[in-house]
Design an enzyme around this catalytic site. Structure first.
Site, PDB file in Angstrom:
ATOM      1  N   GLY A   1       0.845  -1.194   0.000  1.00 20.19           N
ATOM      2  CA  GLY A   1       0.000   0.000   0.000  1.00 20.19           C
ATOM      3  C   GLY A   1       0.878   1.240   0.000  1.00 20.19           C
ATOM      4  O   GLY A   1       2.074   1.161   0.307  1.00 20.19           O
TER       5      GLY A   1
ATOM      6  N   ARG B   1     -17.602  -8.379  -2.581  1.00 21.77           N
ATOM      7  CA  ARG B   1     -18.243  -8.729  -1.319  1.00 21.77           C
ATOM      8  C   ARG B   1     -18.451 -10.226  -1.160  1.00 21.77           C
ATOM      9  O   ARG B   1     -18.904 -10.677  -0.106  1.00 21.77           O
ATOM     10  CB  ARG B   1     -19.600  -8.013  -1.224  1.00 21.77           C
ATOM     11  CG  ARG B   1     -19.467  -6.501  -1.298  1.00 21.77           C
ATOM     12  CD  ARG B   1     -20.798  -5.803  -1.159  1.00 21.77           C
ATOM     13  NE  ARG B   1     -21.375  -6.002   0.156  1.00 21.77           N
ATOM     14  CZ  ARG B   1     -22.536  -5.449   0.548  1.00 21.77           C
ATOM     15  NH1 ARG B   1     -23.219  -4.669  -0.285  1.00 21.77           N
ATOM     16  NH2 ARG B   1     -22.996  -5.690   1.756  1.00 21.77           N
TER      17      ARG B   1
ATOM     18  N   ASP C   1       9.168  -2.419   5.763  1.00 22.92           N
ATOM     19  CA  ASP C   1       9.534  -1.358   4.839  1.00 22.92           C
ATOM     20  C   ASP C   1      10.096  -1.882   3.521  1.00 22.92           C
ATOM     21  O   ASP C   1       9.468  -1.752   2.474  1.00 22.92           O
ATOM     22  CB  ASP C   1      10.504  -0.378   5.486  1.00 22.92           C
ATOM     23  CG  ASP C   1      10.627   0.909   4.673  1.00 22.92           C
ATOM     24  OD1 ASP C   1       9.659   1.271   3.977  1.00 22.92           O
ATOM     25  OD2 ASP C   1      11.698   1.539   4.729  1.00 22.92           O
TER      26      ASP C   1
ATOM     27  N   SER D   1       2.511   4.896   1.036  1.00 22.47           N
ATOM     28  CA  SER D   1       3.070   5.359   2.299  1.00 22.47           C
ATOM     29  C   SER D   1       2.010   6.053   3.147  1.00 22.47           C
ATOM     30  O   SER D   1       1.242   6.880   2.650  1.00 22.47           O
ATOM     31  CB  SER D   1       4.233   6.315   2.024  1.00 22.47           C
ATOM     32  OG  SER D   1       4.814   6.766   3.218  1.00 22.47           O
ATOM     33  N   GLY D   2       1.951   5.687   4.422  1.00 20.87           N
ATOM     34  CA  GLY D   2       1.025   6.305   5.353  1.00 20.87           C
ATOM     35  C   GLY D   2      -0.324   5.630   5.467  1.00 20.87           C
ATOM     36  O   GLY D   2      -1.168   6.063   6.253  1.00 20.87           O
ATOM     37  N   VAL D   3      -0.549   4.538   4.721  1.00 19.73           N
ATOM     38  CA  VAL D   3      -1.849   3.866   4.772  1.00 19.73           C
ATOM     39  C   VAL D   3      -2.006   3.029   6.041  1.00 19.73           C
ATOM     40  O   VAL D   3      -3.117   2.649   6.410  1.00 19.73           O
ATOM     41  CB  VAL D   3      -2.054   3.000   3.514  1.00 19.73           C
ATOM     42  CG1 VAL D   3      -1.235   1.723   3.591  1.00 19.73           C
ATOM     43  CG2 VAL D   3      -3.526   2.688   3.290  1.00 19.73           C
ATOM     44  N   GLY D   4      -0.890   2.724   6.718  1.00 18.63           N
ATOM     45  CA  GLY D   4      -0.981   1.991   7.982  1.00 18.63           C
ATOM     46  C   GLY D   4      -0.436   0.572   7.939  1.00 18.63           C
ATOM     47  O   GLY D   4      -0.842  -0.264   8.745  1.00 18.63           O
ATOM     48  N   LYS D   5       0.508   0.302   7.045  1.00 16.71           N
ATOM     49  CA  LYS D   5       1.060  -1.054   6.926  1.00 16.71           C
ATOM     50  C   LYS D   5       1.793  -1.473   8.203  1.00 16.71           C
ATOM     51  O   LYS D   5       1.559  -2.556   8.742  1.00 16.71           O
ATOM     52  CB  LYS D   5       2.010  -1.130   5.725  1.00 16.71           C
ATOM     53  CG  LYS D   5       1.365  -0.829   4.391  1.00 16.71           C
ATOM     54  CD  LYS D   5       2.338  -1.007   3.245  1.00 16.71           C
ATOM     55  CE  LYS D   5       3.496  -0.033   3.314  1.00 16.71           C
ATOM     56  NZ  LYS D   5       3.067   1.370   3.146  1.00 16.71           N
ATOM     57  N   SER D   6       2.699  -0.606   8.668  1.00 13.29           N
ATOM     58  CA  SER D   6       3.494  -0.955   9.843  1.00 13.29           C
ATOM     59  C   SER D   6       2.627  -1.057  11.096  1.00 13.29           C
ATOM     60  O   SER D   6       2.830  -1.941  11.935  1.00 13.29           O
ATOM     61  CB  SER D   6       4.606   0.084  10.053  1.00 13.29           C
ATOM     62  OG  SER D   6       5.523   0.072   8.988  1.00 13.29           O
TER      63      SER D   6
ATOM     64  N   GLU E   1       9.342   1.146  11.901  1.00 17.71           N
ATOM     65  CA  GLU E   1       9.130   2.578  12.063  1.00 17.71           C
ATOM     66  C   GLU E   1       7.641   2.858  12.261  1.00 17.71           C
ATOM     67  O   GLU E   1       6.822   2.533  11.402  1.00 17.71           O
ATOM     68  CB  GLU E   1       9.629   3.353  10.834  1.00 17.71           C
ATOM     69  CG  GLU E   1       9.372   4.848  10.932  1.00 17.71           C
ATOM     70  CD  GLU E   1       9.608   5.581   9.628  1.00 17.71           C
ATOM     71  OE1 GLU E   1       9.312   6.786   9.570  1.00 17.71           O
ATOM     72  OE2 GLU E   1      10.075   4.943   8.669  1.00 17.71           O
TER      73      GLU E   1
END
Length: 329
Positions: A162, A253, A186, A164-169, A212
């Site tokens: 995804g 769905r 990362d 950057s910043g979508v919440g993977k980590s 991170e």
């Protein structure tokens, strides 16, 4: 091909665990240690020693086992050096003697003159071949790096991708908190093994198990959650693509259309998981991992659902439920 030249010295210096160790030692031809190994295979030069060089695979590592060593002694006892001299005219990367066999001084001198490294191992020929092929296959396997987080969830290797910043980590951190294991955060280095599976690991062994977290900084997963929360590498069996929720987009769905993505020529299933406030993404990922395990066992929830719906319609119960038992046609 390997990204950088892989030499005989690199093979000799590899620190491998006990069940993978090659137990190699250089016994001659040290000037040849700088030669490059370019083919992930080995060759037993029995036919070459007998004088047949038409199909000699000289670019491979040459393996001398009990049979080759015995034939070599026979040639030397007969003072038949013609095929042996011809052997050292080829640009051989190195020669390995198994069973702790040790060639005579005449053979070592020829190797020294030809700048061909002579190695020996305590392993038998079969065991060395198995280990060497496994090591060389890993070294020369096609590689690439991908941006994402690789975790093991219920035994299934999941590559979470995804923007950057979508919440993977953060998602991976929650999975580790729930008892699953982190492989890499990362940057994930991926290798294609045997042409049908892809293995992922950290691109840098020193920082692969660090994570991170925005607002918190860099954390060491192994120190926080113990060594049981990490592993060095894992086969990628499912890709989870995190994306921000889009109200205008129609999401699957039912799950009866399995999308695939290509990683180094291997098709890997991919699932898109939209992210928005209120959705517990780690639980969704856990369910996806368990569902993938069921598919390995031949159980497909979406297909079973469709088959049950069709059976329900064919039985007439669907019409009764819709129209009511008292309706006439």
């Amino acid at each position: 091909m390997a990204e950088k030249p892989f030499t005989v010295l690199d093979l000799l210096d590899m620190e491998l665990p006990g069940h993978n160790s090659l137990n190699l030692e250089c016994i001659g031809g040290r000037k040849g240690l700088s030669k490059c190994i370019t083919v992930p295979d080995i060759n037993r030069p029995g036919l070459a020693l007998s004088g047949f060089y038409e199909c000699f695979a000289f670019s491979r590592v040459q393996l001398f086992g009990l049979e080759e060593a015995a034939f070599l002694k026979k040639l030397q006892s007969e003072k038949n050096y013609e095929s042996l001299d011809k052997l050292f005219t080829y640009d051989i990367p190195c020669i390995v003697f198994t069973h702790d066999l040790y060639p005579d001084k005449d053979f070592l001198q020829r190797a020294e003159n030809a700048h061909i490294a002579i190695l020996k191992t305590s392993l038998d020929s079969t065991e060395f071949s198995i280990r060497a092929l496994r090591v060389l296959s890993n070294i020369f396997a096609p590689k690439k790096t991908m941006h994402g987080v690789l975790v093991e969830v219920y035994g299934v290797g999941l590559l979470i991708t995804g923007h950057s910043g979508v919440g993977k980590s953060e998602c991976a951190l929650e999975l580790v908190e729930r008892g699953h294991r982190l492989v890499a955060d990362d940057i994930v280095e991926i290798r294609c093994v045997n042409g049908n599976s892809v293995l992922g690991q950290g691109a840098n062994a020193f920082i692969s198990h660090h994570m991170e977290i925005r607002g918190l900084g860099i954390i060491n997963i192994a120190q926080l959650y113990g060594v049981g929360s990490i592993r060095e590498q894992k086969e990628i069996q499912l890709v989870i693509k995190l994306s921000e929720w889009d109200d205008s987009k129609v999401y699957d769905r039912v799950g009866n259309k399995q999308e695939m993505t290509d990683i180094l020529g291997v098709k890997v299933p991919v699932i898109e998981v939209p992210v928005k406030p209120g959705r517990n993404v780690p639980i969704i990922i856990e369910a996806a991992a368990m569902n993938e395990r069921l598919k390995y066992k031949g159980l497909d929830s979406a297909k079973d659902f469709n088959q049950n719906i069709l059976k329900w319609i064919e039985s007439g119960e669907a019409q009764t439920a819709y129209y009511g038992s008292d309706d006439s046609y």
